[in-house]
Design a protein around this motif. Structure first.
Motif, PDB file in Angstrom:
ATOM      1  N   ARG A  31       0.194  -4.229 -11.548  1.00  0.00           N
ATOM      2  CA  ARG A  31       1.014  -5.034 -10.608  1.00  0.00           C
ATOM      3  C   ARG A  31       0.547  -6.262 -10.068  1.00  0.00           C
ATOM      4  O   ARG A  31       1.495  -7.016  -9.681  1.00  0.00           O
ATOM      5  CB  ARG A  31       1.760  -4.016  -9.689  1.00  0.00           C
ATOM      6  CG  ARG A  31       0.871  -3.629  -8.347  1.00  0.00           C
ATOM      7  CD  ARG A  31       1.436  -2.660  -7.586  1.00  0.00           C
ATOM      8  NE  ARG A  31       1.252  -1.230  -7.908  1.00  0.00           N
ATOM      9  CZ  ARG A  31       1.650  -0.248  -7.232  1.00  0.00           C
ATOM     10  NH1 ARG A  31       1.717  -0.512  -5.902  1.00  0.00           N
ATOM     11  NH2 ARG A  31       1.399   0.955  -7.653  1.00  0.00           N
ATOM     12  N   GLN A  32      -0.642  -6.431  -9.672  1.00  0.00           N
ATOM     13  CA  GLN A  32      -1.007  -7.701  -9.147  1.00  0.00           C
ATOM     14  C   GLN A  32      -2.043  -8.583  -9.985  1.00  0.00           C
ATOM     15  O   GLN A  32      -2.595  -9.434  -9.559  1.00  0.00           O
ATOM     16  CB  GLN A  32      -1.527  -7.386  -7.703  1.00  0.00           C
ATOM     17  CG  GLN A  32      -0.719  -6.898  -6.784  1.00  0.00           C
ATOM     18  CD  GLN A  32      -1.153  -6.764  -5.255  1.00  0.00           C
ATOM     19  OE1 GLN A  32      -2.444  -7.481  -5.037  1.00  0.00           O
ATOM     20  NE2 GLN A  32      -0.673  -5.869  -4.626  1.00  0.00           N
ATOM     21  N   ASN A  54       6.627  -9.720  -6.338  1.00  0.00           N
ATOM     22  CA  ASN A  54       6.920  -8.463  -7.217  1.00  0.00           C
ATOM     23  C   ASN A  54       8.112  -8.150  -6.739  1.00  0.00           C
ATOM     24  O   ASN A  54       9.398  -7.756  -7.680  1.00  0.00           O
ATOM     25  CB  ASN A  54       6.003  -7.374  -7.242  1.00  0.00           C
ATOM     26  CG  ASN A  54       4.792  -7.844  -7.937  1.00  0.00           C
ATOM     27  OD1 ASN A  54       4.959  -8.269  -8.902  1.00  0.00           O
ATOM     28  ND2 ASN A  54       3.593  -6.839  -7.824  1.00  0.00           N
ATOM     29  N   TRP A 114       8.161  -2.858  -9.275  1.00  0.00           N
ATOM     30  CA  TRP A 114       7.097  -2.139  -8.722  1.00  0.00           C
ATOM     31  C   TRP A 114       6.992  -1.984  -7.232  1.00  0.00           C
ATOM     32  O   TRP A 114       8.067  -1.597  -6.646  1.00  0.00           O
ATOM     33  CB  TRP A 114       5.777  -2.963  -9.140  1.00  0.00           C
ATOM     34  CG  TRP A 114       5.766  -2.934 -10.669  1.00  0.00           C
ATOM     35  CD1 TRP A 114       6.345  -1.989 -11.530  1.00  0.00           C
ATOM     36  CD2 TRP A 114       5.356  -3.867 -11.604  1.00  0.00           C
ATOM     37  NE1 TRP A 114       5.928  -2.481 -12.674  1.00  0.00           N
ATOM     38  CE2 TRP A 114       5.376  -3.690 -12.828  1.00  0.00           C
ATOM     39  CE3 TRP A 114       4.638  -5.125 -11.189  1.00  0.00           C
ATOM     40  CZ2 TRP A 114       5.023  -4.506 -13.723  1.00  0.00           C
ATOM     41  CZ3 TRP A 114       4.065  -5.925 -12.062  1.00  0.00           C
ATOM     42  CH2 TRP A 114       4.387  -5.729 -13.231  1.00  0.00           C
ATOM     43  N   TYR A 156       2.412 -13.380 -13.158  1.00  0.00           N
ATOM     44  CA  TYR A 156       3.522 -14.055 -12.313  1.00  0.00           C
ATOM     45  C   TYR A 156       3.755 -15.352 -12.782  1.00  0.00           C
ATOM     46  O   TYR A 156       2.930 -16.273 -12.883  1.00  0.00           O
ATOM     47  CB  TYR A 156       2.563 -14.333 -10.725  1.00  0.00           C
ATOM     48  CG  TYR A 156       2.501 -13.185 -10.038  1.00  0.00           C
ATOM     49  CD1 TYR A 156       1.184 -12.556  -9.944  1.00  0.00           C
ATOM     50  CD2 TYR A 156       3.526 -12.385  -9.505  1.00  0.00           C
ATOM     51  CE1 TYR A 156       0.890 -11.249  -9.369  1.00  0.00           C
ATOM     52  CE2 TYR A 156       3.415 -11.206  -8.651  1.00  0.00           C
ATOM     53  CZ  TYR A 156       1.907 -10.636  -8.793  1.00  0.00           C
ATOM     54  OH  TYR A 156       1.873  -9.396  -8.027  1.00  0.00           O
TER      55      TYR A 156
END
Ligand code: SF4
Length: 428
Positions: free
Chosen positions: A126-127, A172, A178, A132
Motif C-alpha cells: 500500500r505505501q 491512497n 486501501w 504512486y
C-alpha cells in the motif's frame, strides 16, 4: 558480504571508501554487521549526508575500527514496509546540528549497489513508492474537492497531506484505495520529544507536518469515509494521523461518527492510531463499533516510555488497559513499535515486550523505524549505556518463536486480513 563505507563531500555527492568496511550502530556503539543481514536498498529508499558527523568503519587491512576523515557520514532512509537492524555509525562533532525527524539506517556500497541492514517486514504494497502516480493523485484531489466543496477535512487531506506532505495514506484516499486517514484532534495529552506534528520553538528542529487547526464534525467525517469503505479495495479508515494530536481527546465525535458510518455500511475496518491514554474512551469506541487499535510506543518499559512521551495525566498502565479493552470486545490490537537498535533489542525491553504480549493478547507488532536523531534521542531520555542487546533480527525471531500467532507487519490490516487469511488478503 562486507559493503564499503559511504561518505559525502557535503555537497550531495556520495562516494565509497574502499579502505573501510561499513559498520552499524546499536545504542551508542559501532558494531560489525553480520553479512547475512544486508539487503539492497529498496526502491523508494533515500540517502542522507549527515553534516558534522564522521562515519565509523572497519579498516580492510587491520580490521580496526576508525573514522573516515574523507567527508561526512551517510545514512539511509529506508522506505515503509522495511525495518532497519542498525542505525548509521558515526562520531558527532561538537558543532553538528540536530538531525531532522527521519530514520538514519546504516548503509554501504557493494558490487555497485547500495545496501542496508534491514528486512521487508510487510508484504502489503500500500505505501510502495512505485504505486504512486503524481498526476492521478492530483486528478483525484481535484475530483473529490469538487465533490465535497464544504468539507474542511477533504480540503486539509488534499492541499496539505496529499499535495504538500505527500502523505502515503492521504494519496491512497485520493486514488480510491486501501487505508484512508481521518485526522481529528488539534490537541494532545502527551509531549513526545520527537513529535512529528508539533515541535516547541526552542527545539533545534521542526515538525514534519503542521498540526490540524480545527475540530471536524461528525458529518464531515462520515461524508467522505462511507463512500471510501463502500468502494475501495481492502478498505480501512483510520483515526489518528501524523498531522494531528491525540484522537482520543475527540472520542465523543469519533464515537458518534463510527455509529453513523455503521448505519450506512458494514464494509471495511474502522481503526484508530493512538497513544492509548484513555481506556474508558477506547471502551466506548469499541461499543460503538471500532474494529482495531494501534497504540504507538517507543518502549514497553515504563521509565523509557515516560522519558520520551512525557504524558499529561495518564500512565503507562492506561495504555495497557486500552489494548486489553479492545481485545475484550474481540477487536484487533497492534502496537506501533518505534524500533531503535540498542534500545528495542535490549534484554530488559525484550522481557517487558513478552509480558505486554502475554498480558494483553496483542495481535500484531508493527515494527516501525524510529524517525529521530539517535544522539538527540538517547541524550534526551538520559541513556548513557544501553546495556546488553540481542540484535533486532534475533529479537524478531525470538518473539515469533514464542508467539507464533502474533502477526508482524507495518500497516493496519484490512478486515479481509483480520477475519480471513492474514497471509493472503492484502494489497499486492
Ligand atoms: S502522541 Fe503523537 S501528537 Fe502527541 S506528542 Fe506524541 S507524537 Fe505528538
Amino acid at each position: 558480504m562486507k559493503p564499503f563505507l559511504l561518505y559525502s563531500d557535503g555537497e550531495g555527492h556520495i562516494f565509497e571508501d574502499t579502505s573501510l568496511y561499513a559498520t552499524g550502530r546499536s545504542g551508542w556503539d559501532a558494531v560489525a554487521v553480520p553479512g547475512d543481514e544486508w539487503i539492497m536498498l529498496p526502491e523508494g529508499g533515500q540517502l542522507y549526508e549527515l553534516p558534522g558527523r564522521r562515519g565509523i568503519g572497519i579498516d580492510v587491512q587491520t580490521g580496526e575500527m576508525r573514522l573516515c576523515e574523507k567527508g561526512w557520514a551517510v545514512a539511509a532512509f529506508i522506505p515503509p514496509a522495511h525495518t532497519g537492524f542498525y542505525v548509521a555509525a558515526y562520531e558527532t562533532l561538537p558543532e553538528a546540528p540536530t538531525l531532522p525527524l527521519f530514520c538514519y539506517t546504516a548503509t554501504g556500497w557493494h558490487n555497485n549497489k547500495f545496501y542496508v541492514p534491514a528486512v521487508r517486514i510487510e508484504d502489503d504494497i500500500r505505501q510502495d513508492c512505485s504505486g504512486y502516480d503524481k498526476q492521478k493523485v492530483k486528478a483525484g484531489t481535484a475530483h473529490l474537492l469538487q465533490h465535497y466543496p464544504h468539507n474542511r477535512l477533504v480540503k486539509h487531506l488534499a492541499e496539505n497531506c496529499a499535495l504538500t506532505y505527500e502523505c502515503p495514506a492521504a494519496r491512497n484516499y485520493f486514488l480510491g484505495r486501501w487505508e484512508c486517514p481521518i485526522p481529528s484532534s488539534p490537541a494532545c495529552n502527551a509531549n513526545c520529544i520527537g513529535c512529528i506534528s508539533f515541535q516547541p520553538e526552542e527545539e533545534g528542529i521542526i515538525s514534519s507536518q503542521d498540526r490540524l487547526t480545527f475540530r471536524p464534525t461528525v458529518e464531515e467525517i462520515v461524508e467522505y469515509t462511507v463512500p471510501h469503505l463502500e468502494t475501495a479495495p481492502f478498505p480501512v479508515v483510520s483515526f489518528g494521523q501524523g498531522c494531528e494530536g491525540e484522537p482520543l481527546l475527540m472520542w465523543q465525535t469519533i464515537r458518534d461518527a463510527i455509529i453513523e458510518i455503521r448505519k450506512h455500511t458494514k464494509k471495511g475496518s474502522i481503526n484508530i492510531n493512538t497513544n492509548g491514554s484513555m481506556p474508558e474512551a477506547v471502551e466506548a469506541l469499541m461499543k460503538a463499533g471500532l474494529d482495531s487499535i494501534r497504540v504507538s510506543m517507543n518502549s514497553t518499559r515504563e521509565n523509557i516510555y515516560n522519558a520520551y512521551y512525557r504524558p499529561n495525566n495518564y500512565t503507562f498502565e492506561n495504555i495497557i488497559e486500552s489494548i486489553r479493552a479492545v481485545r475484550k470486545y474481540g477487536g484487533w490490537a497492534s502496537i506501533n513499535y518505534f524500533v531503535f537498535p540498542g534500545m528495542t533489542d535490549n534484554i530488559e525491553e525484550y522481557e517487558a515486550l513478552r509480558n505486554l504480549i502475554r498480558d494483553t493478547g496483542l495481535n500484531m507488532i508493527q515494527w516501525r523505524n524510529f524517525n529521530i536523531d539517535p544522539d538527540w534521542y538517547l541524550g534526551r531520555i538520559g541513556i548513557t549505556d544501553c546495556g546488553e542487546c540481542m540484535g533486532i533480527k534475533q529479537l524478531m525471531e525470538s518473539i515469533h518463536e514464542e508467539f507464533p500467532t502474533l502477526k508482524f507487519g507495518y500497516y493496519n490490516p484490512p478486515m479481509e486480513r483480520i477475519k480471513g487469511d492474514f497471509e493472503k488478503n492484502y494489497a499486492h
